[in-house]
Scaffold this motif. Sequence first.
Motif, PDB file in Angstrom:
ATOM      1  N   ASP A 122      26.675  34.307  36.441  1.00 20.79           N
ATOM      2  CA  ASP A 122      25.494  34.856  37.104  1.00 20.79           C
ATOM      3  C   ASP A 122      25.421  36.365  36.969  1.00 20.79           C
ATOM      4  N   LYS A 170      38.485  42.064  26.232  1.00 22.93           N
ATOM      5  CA  LYS A 170      39.671  41.208  26.377  1.00 22.93           C
ATOM      6  C   LYS A 170      39.439  39.790  25.861  1.00 22.93           C
ATOM      7  N   SER A 197      31.318  31.947  38.575  1.00 25.20           N
ATOM      8  CA  SER A 197      31.198  32.860  37.445  1.00 25.20           C
ATOM      9  C   SER A 197      32.537  33.465  37.037  1.00 25.20           C
ATOM     10  N   GLY A 198      33.374  33.762  38.034  1.00 22.27           N
ATOM     11  CA  GLY A 198      34.672  34.361  37.733  1.00 22.27           C
ATOM     12  C   GLY A 198      35.479  33.448  36.832  1.00 22.27           C
ATOM     13  N   GLN A 217      33.950  33.223  33.243  1.00 22.57           N
ATOM     14  CA  GLN A 217      34.270  34.368  32.381  1.00 22.57           C
ATOM     15  C   GLN A 217      35.712  34.306  31.906  1.00 22.57           C
ATOM     16  N   LYS A 218      36.597  33.939  32.825  1.00 27.03           N
ATOM     17  CA  LYS A 218      38.020  33.909  32.504  1.00 27.03           C
ATOM     18  C   LYS A 218      38.316  32.827  31.465  1.00 27.03           C
ATOM     19  N   PHE A 223      37.401  33.685  45.777  1.00 27.58           N
ATOM     20  CA  PHE A 223      38.141  33.380  44.554  1.00 27.58           C
ATOM     21  C   PHE A 223      37.236  32.961  43.397  1.00 27.58           C
ATOM     22  N   ALA A 224      36.262  32.106  43.677  1.00 24.00           N
ATOM     23  CA  ALA A 224      35.452  31.534  42.595  1.00 24.00           C
ATOM     24  C   ALA A 224      34.665  32.582  41.814  1.00 24.00           C
ATOM     25  N   GLU A 225      34.233  33.635  42.476  1.00 24.63           N
ATOM     26  CA  GLU A 225      33.377  34.609  41.807  1.00 24.63           C
ATOM     27  C   GLU A 225      34.073  35.935  41.545  1.00 24.63           C
ATOM     28  N   ALA A 226      35.396  35.953  41.653  1.00 20.98           N
ATOM     29  CA  ALA A 226      36.124  37.193  41.392  1.00 20.98           C
ATOM     30  C   ALA A 226      36.253  37.372  39.888  1.00 20.98           C
ATOM     31  N   THR A 227      35.664  38.457  39.350  1.00 21.56           N
ATOM     32  CA  THR A 227      35.650  38.595  37.896  1.00 21.56           C
ATOM     33  C   THR A 227      36.680  39.584  37.359  1.00 21.56           C
ATOM     34  N   SER A 228      36.906  40.703  38.048  1.00 18.53           N
ATOM     35  CA  SER A 228      37.828  41.684  37.467  1.00 18.53           C
ATOM     36  C   SER A 228      39.273  41.247  37.716  1.00 18.53           C
ATOM     37  N   LEU A 240      41.136  39.610  41.137  1.00 15.46           N
ATOM     38  CA  LEU A 240      41.763  38.295  41.093  1.00 15.46           C
ATOM     39  C   LEU A 240      43.217  38.381  41.552  1.00 15.46           C
TER      40      LEU A 240
END
Lengths: 330, 340
Positions: free
Chosen positions: B82, B92, B64-65, B68-69, A285-290, A294
């Motif tokens: 990272d 977006k 990082s997710g 970015q969000k 979860f923490a590093e899910a970017t797209s 997510l």
Amino acid sequence: MSDPKQMRPASRARDAVFQWFCFLMACGVLVLIVLVGYVLWGGSADVFRKFGWKFLTGSDWDPNTGSFGALPFIFGTLVSSLLALAIAAPLAISTAIYLTELAPHRLRQPLVFMIEMLSAIPSVIYGLWAIFIMLPWLSQSVFPLLRHSLGALPKSIPLFHHEIPTPALLFSGPTGAGYSMLSGAIIIAVMILPIITSVSREILRSVPDLQREAAYGLGATRWEVTRIAVLSYAKKGLFGAMILGLGRALGETMAVTMVIGNTPRISPSLFSPGYTLASVIANEFAEATSDDYLHALVAIGLVLMAVTVVVNLCAQLILKLSGTEVGAVR
Amino acid sequence: MKTRHLFTAILALAGLALGTTGAQAQLTINGAGATFPNPLYSKWFDAYRKVDPSVQINYQAIGSGGGQKQISEQTVDFGASDGPMSDESLAKAQGGKLLHLPTVAGAVVITFNVTGVSNLKLDGPTIANIFLGKVTNWNDAAIAAQNKGVKLPDQDISVVHRSDGSGTSYIFTDYLSAVSPDWKSKVGKNTSVSWPAGLGAKGNEGVSGQIKQTPGSIGYVELIYALQNKLPYADVKNADGEYVKASLDSVTAALATATIPDDFRFSMVNAPGKTAYPISGVTWLLVYAQQKDAAKGKKLVEFLKWAYQDGEGMAKTLDYSPLPDTVRSKVVERIGTIKF
């Protein structure tokens, strides 16, 4: 019992406030569950729209190509939890019986205290203990033993022109360093042991002494008393204790993540690594970017909630179906 | 007696609260994101409080997710990541143009547990094939050819990778994609990928723990973690054909020779240069080119200038590789263009 009409108005008002307060609190729990479900659905609706049932039946999980299938995680969660329950339930219920029926009174309190202490240990500590102590022991002694005994039995038997796989399949394949579905199940079993024991003990204690005395009066032995007078009386409650434990097992995350091997693969062997729904959320979860990624992880959360609800409903159903039988024994 | 104690305690607390708010209206700048540079960033923010006591910078290392969000949705004043943001995510971003500012670089090392072997040399294609599950034994010809004189056992290779999404995995898979077309087409690069072989372990400590316990295993961890825990790691063949040991300097060397585009969204894996270590990557701060809040924007820019002037010096003490001067001056120039 005094008639409410005869009460003083002040206490009647207080009663009403008390009633409404409790009602609101009870509603709060319901609202909370609905809200959690709503938020999870809101975050994952896109995924279900895009993948449909494939999200539940697909077994490919690749954030890079944007293909998400939750089946290996559902499989891992169900197998590890049910296996954990199968290991923990007999242990916990025997312990509870010992504590309420057999143990010398002087021993009971210290034992209860120790069992309750087990539930105070943080999950991550169990995980570390598992990595450094349990896994080396399992992979060097227990797993090879299982593999060479049970695993050496025929893996399938011919029956009506079909090859029927046998349980030997569960104990075949390489054992590696012990990071496996079975290790995950064992650590969950240790963790749900205290709750099943505590609840079972309370249930056994609530069995009226009259029940036991009557059985003794008929000349029953200790085992017969426990079986006929205590266990059949408490059957329903003990089943409930197991379900409570199962609920805990389904959501257990940290310690499992540390020992299960985190590989989304469906394999019949318990020695091969697995992955659970809760673990994949904690891991990714923490590093899910797209966005899709997510949403897929939120969807996993919804699936986990659904699995828990379905398992509980099944348990209720079993309880209802066996209800008549319990009544008859009583 | 008890009540009097309580009373004094409350008075003291009230005094404390007055003292902090009364001194000066303090400005709070919030940031969130990557966990990898968190120790360095924490040190920066701590040190900066002494430079400018009127600013308090809060940083949450949520990954990082999340970084970015949150910067996209403008719930924080700066983000950190990272991995670079994709064009799609950048489009977006609600606050307009987002700048990527590289801060420091980190490296990923290949650590192993092979009985009797303390030094190992590996090239990119071999590492890729091991992690693809194609090279499965330690006595494979591909490994033996690079390690003449080393006695490699006839033992199965157990691959260990990170199970949690991480910048470490991003850098590692970015490297494998650069050196192996097979890896690029089958697996690709991301913070989490669909691993073709091996077991997943959580965090650097999970990977190194699993490797320590499994003879014949191989995996990857952050250079910092390997240095601090004295793990053995392999020399990796770089783009110039040299086997290089990972170190802070060999990573800075890679930064100096990497091709850096104008928007700083670059990958520095497999950079040319004799002394460059090939498996490395930078971490970025994410800042809007046009700051929404003028007062905060001004303070943020002041902080950033300080970070690149004085903060970079702290990187090495925490085992991060600082930017070479050429890159640093380019970033400082970019910071000068931020409007508020």
